[in-house]
Design an enzyme around this catalytic site. Structure first.
Site, PDB file in Angstrom:
ATOM      1  N   SER A 171      76.818  97.105 115.899  1.00  0.00           N
ATOM      2  CA  SER A 171      77.657  97.321 114.721  1.00  0.00           C
ATOM      3  C   SER A 171      76.940  97.327 113.389  1.00  0.00           C
ATOM      4  CB  SER A 171      78.783  96.285 114.680  1.00  0.00           C
ATOM      5  OG  SER A 171      79.743  96.563 115.665  1.00  0.00           O
ATOM      6  N   LYS A 181      80.533  92.854 104.491  1.00  0.00           N
ATOM      7  CA  LYS A 181      81.539  93.341 105.438  1.00  0.00           C
ATOM      8  C   LYS A 181      82.751  92.408 105.425  1.00  0.00           C
ATOM      9  CE  LYS A 181      81.788  94.389 110.437  1.00  0.00           C
ATOM     10  NZ  LYS A 181      80.975  94.342 111.678  1.00  0.00           N
ATOM     11  N   SER A 223      80.928  98.645 113.781  1.00  0.00           N
ATOM     12  CA  SER A 223      82.039  98.250 112.937  1.00  0.00           C
ATOM     13  C   SER A 223      81.669  98.030 111.476  1.00  0.00           C
ATOM     14  CB  SER A 223      82.688  96.981 113.497  1.00  0.00           C
ATOM     15  OG  SER A 223      81.763  95.897 113.555  1.00  0.00           O
TER      16      SER A 223
END
Length: 471
Positions: A177, A78, A153
Site C-alpha cells: 500500500s 494518510k 491504499s
C-alpha cells in the site's frame, strides 16, 4: 512557485535553513498547488488553508534552538494514521468526521521534528484495495492520467506527493500500500521492517498477523527524502511489542557493494509487461555500473509466501472487519464490497487452519531467509502492469490473462516475510506512465535496502507529471 514545490524535501529544507525562503513562503507555494490541482485529483481527506497558514507563521517565529530536522517542511499523512485535530476516517462513512485526540507515535515524531502538517489524504474504505475510492470522499485520480488510479491504499498520499502538493508523507502497507502507489505515480517509498517506524496509532491497529504484514512507511519524490524521513522517524517505541531496540545504522558504500543482489523479472507464474522487464534490467545495469554484484536469482518460496499473504490479508482481514460492518452493508463502498466478495469466495478459516497458517508463516520466513543468505538484497518488479484505469481488473500480457490481486503479487511476498522493501521510479510504459522497481532486504536491514535504492534513484530519478508543472 511550481518549481519550488517540486524540489526535493531535502532541497526545500536547505532553502529554509539558508533563509532563502520562509516557512510561510513554502506553505503558500504548497497551498497554491493544492488549490490548483486538488479539485481535479481529490487527494485530500482534510485540508484547511488557515490552519496551514497559522502553523507556518508560528514556525517562522520559532527560535533556532527550537527548530528540528524537518522544520517547516510541508507534509501529509494518510487518513488511517491518527493525527490529532485532523479527520482520520479510514475512507468510511462509519467513521465520518472522526478526529483523533492524540497523535500516532510517528505523527508525534513528525511534529517534534518540526514538520508542517498540511492535512490528511484519501484512502480506500478500510484500506483493503489497490485503488483509492470510497463513498465518503470519492475517487482519487492519478496526476499522470486522470482516468487512472494512483493506487491504494496510500493513493491520496502518492497523488499529493507526485503532483507537488506535499513534499513528503506517511502511508501504510500490509500488502503493497505504499509501494504500488509509488510505482503508479512515479515516486519513492519504503515499507520498513514492522516496528522500525512505530505503528502504534494506526487505524485499525496492526495486530495479530498484521503485526508482521503491516507497517507505516515514508513516501517522497527522492530516495534521499525517504532516507531523511526514515532517519528522523525510526526508533523503538517501548510500548509497541513489535518495535525493536535498534539504533540507526549507516552502511558504507563498500559495505553495500559487498552484498550480492539477486534480480528476477517475474515469479515464473504471472507475466509482467515488456517495459516492466526492461525497468528491472535497467536498474540491474545501473547497479553493476556502480560496482554492485547483480546476478539472476529468484527465491523458491514466492508462491507460498503469496498464498499465506492472501490467507492473512484477505481472509483474516475480512474476519477482523466483520463485527464492524455487520448489518451496515448498504453504507459500504463498492470497492470494500468487492474485497468482501473476494474473501467470501474462500471458506471461512477454522481455528486449526489459522493456527497452521501462522506456524507455516514462521517456517516459510525461515526458509526464505536461508535462501537470502547468498543474496541478501533482491531486485524485482513492483507489479505486472503500470497504473490501471479506475475499475479495471484484468489485463492480457503475453497472451495470458492477469487478474487483479495477481497483478500486484510482487509486493505481497515481502509483507509475509516482514522484510523492508523500497520502490524507485525507473522506466515508462508506452503510454508514458511511470514504472518502478522494488528493492528488498532481509528484515531489520532497512538501511541496506535504502542505500541500494539510492544508487538506483541517482541513475534515474523523479520526473514530474505534466499537470504538476503546468500553470
Amino acid at each position: 512557485m511550481t518549481e519550488l514545490v517540486l524540489e526535493s524535501a531535502v532541497r526545500q529544507l536547505e532553502m529554509l535553513r539558508a533563509r532563502k525562503i520562509s516557512v510561510v513562503d513554502l506553505a503558500e507555494a504548497h497551498i497554491q498547488q493544492i488549490e490548483r490541482l486538488n479539485p481535479r485529483l481529490n487527494a485530500f481527506a482534510d485540508f484547511e488553508v488557515e490552519r496551514v497558514r497559522t502553523q507556518a507563521r508560528s514556525m517562522d517565529s520559532a527560535t533556532r534552538d527550537a527548530r528540528g530536522p524537518l522544520h517547516g517542511l510541508p507534509v501529509t499523512v494518510k487518513s488511517s494514521i491518527a493525527t490529532a485535530g485532523y479527520k482520520c476516517e479510514i475512507g468510511s462513512l462509519n467513521h465520518k468526521d472522526e478526529i483523533p485526540r492524540e497523535d500516532a507515535v510517528v505523527v508525534a515524531r513528525l511534529r517534534a521534528a518540526g514538520a508542517l502538517i498540511l492535512g490528511t489524504t484519501n484512502c480506500p474504505e478500510f484500506l483493503m484495495a489497490y485503488e483509492t475510492d470510497n463513498l465518503l470522499h470519492g475517487q482519487t485520480r492519478n496526476p499522470w492520467d486522470m482516468e487512472r488510479t494512483p493506487g491504494g491504499s496510500s493513493g491520496g498520499e502518492s497523488a499529493a506527493i507526485a503532483a507537488g502538493m506535499s513534499a513528503a508523507g506517511l502511508g501504510s502497507d500490509s500488502g503493497g500500500s505504499v509501494r504500488v502507489p509509488a510505482h503508479f505515480t512515479g515516486i519513492c517509498s519504503l515499507k520498513p521492517t514492522p516496528g522500525r517506524i512505530p505503528g502504534r496509532g494506526h487505524l485499525p491497529p496492526c495486530v495479530g498477523p498484521f503485526s508482521t504484514l503491516g507497517a507505516i512507511g515514508p513516501m517522497a519524490r527522492t530516495m534521499a527524502d525517504v532516507q531523511l524521513m526514515f532517519r528522523t522517524l525510526s526508533g523503538q517505541d517501548d510500548a509497541d511489542p513489535a518495535s525493536p531496540p535498534l539504533v540507526l545504522r549507516e552502511p558504507s558504500w563498500d559495505d553495500l557493494r559487498s552484498r550480492r543482489i539477486g534480480f528476477f523479472e517475474d515469479d515464473g507464474l504471472t507475466p509482467v509487461t515488456a517495459e516492466t522487464r526492461s525497468a528491472v534490467r535497467s536498474a540491474a545495469a545501473a547497479l553493476r555500473e556502480e560496482g554492485f554484484r547483480v546476478e539472476p536469482f529468484r527465491p523458491s518460496t514466492l508462491e507460498q509466501l503469496r498464498k499465506l499473504w492472501r490467507t492473512f490479508f484477505v481472509q483474516c482481514g475480512a474476519m477482523f472487519y466483520e463485527p464492524e460492518v455487520r448489518g451496515l452493508r448498504e453504507k459500504l463502498s463498492p470497492i470494500f464490497k468487492e474485497f468482501l466478495g473476494i474473501a467470501e469466495r474462500s471458506a471461512p478459516l477454522t481455528a486449526t487452519e489459522l493456527l497452521n497458517a501462522w506456524a507455516e508463516m514462521d517456517l516459510l520466513r525461515s526458509k526464505t531467509l536461508e535462501e537470502m543468505r547468498e543474496f541478501p538484497v533482491l531486485l524485482c518488479p513492483v507489479a505486472s502492469v503500470p497504473a490501471w484505469r479506475a475499475g479495471e481488473r484484468k489485463w492480457s500480457i503475453d497472451g495470458q490473462t492477469v487478474e487483479y490481486l495477481d497483478a500486484v503479487r510482487h509486493t505481497q511476498w515481502f509483507n509475509t516475510l516482514g522484510a523492508p522493501a523500497v520502490v524507485v521510479p525507473v522506466g515508462r510504459s508506452p503510454e508514458g506512465l511511470p514504472i518502478g522497481v522494488q528493492i528488498a532486504a532481509r528484515p531489520f536491514e532497512d538501511e541496506v535496502a535504502l542505500g541500494v535504492a539510492k544508487a538506483v534513484d541517482a541513475a534515474f530519478g523523479f520526473s514530474a507529471p505534466e499537470m504538476a508543472v503546468g500553470s
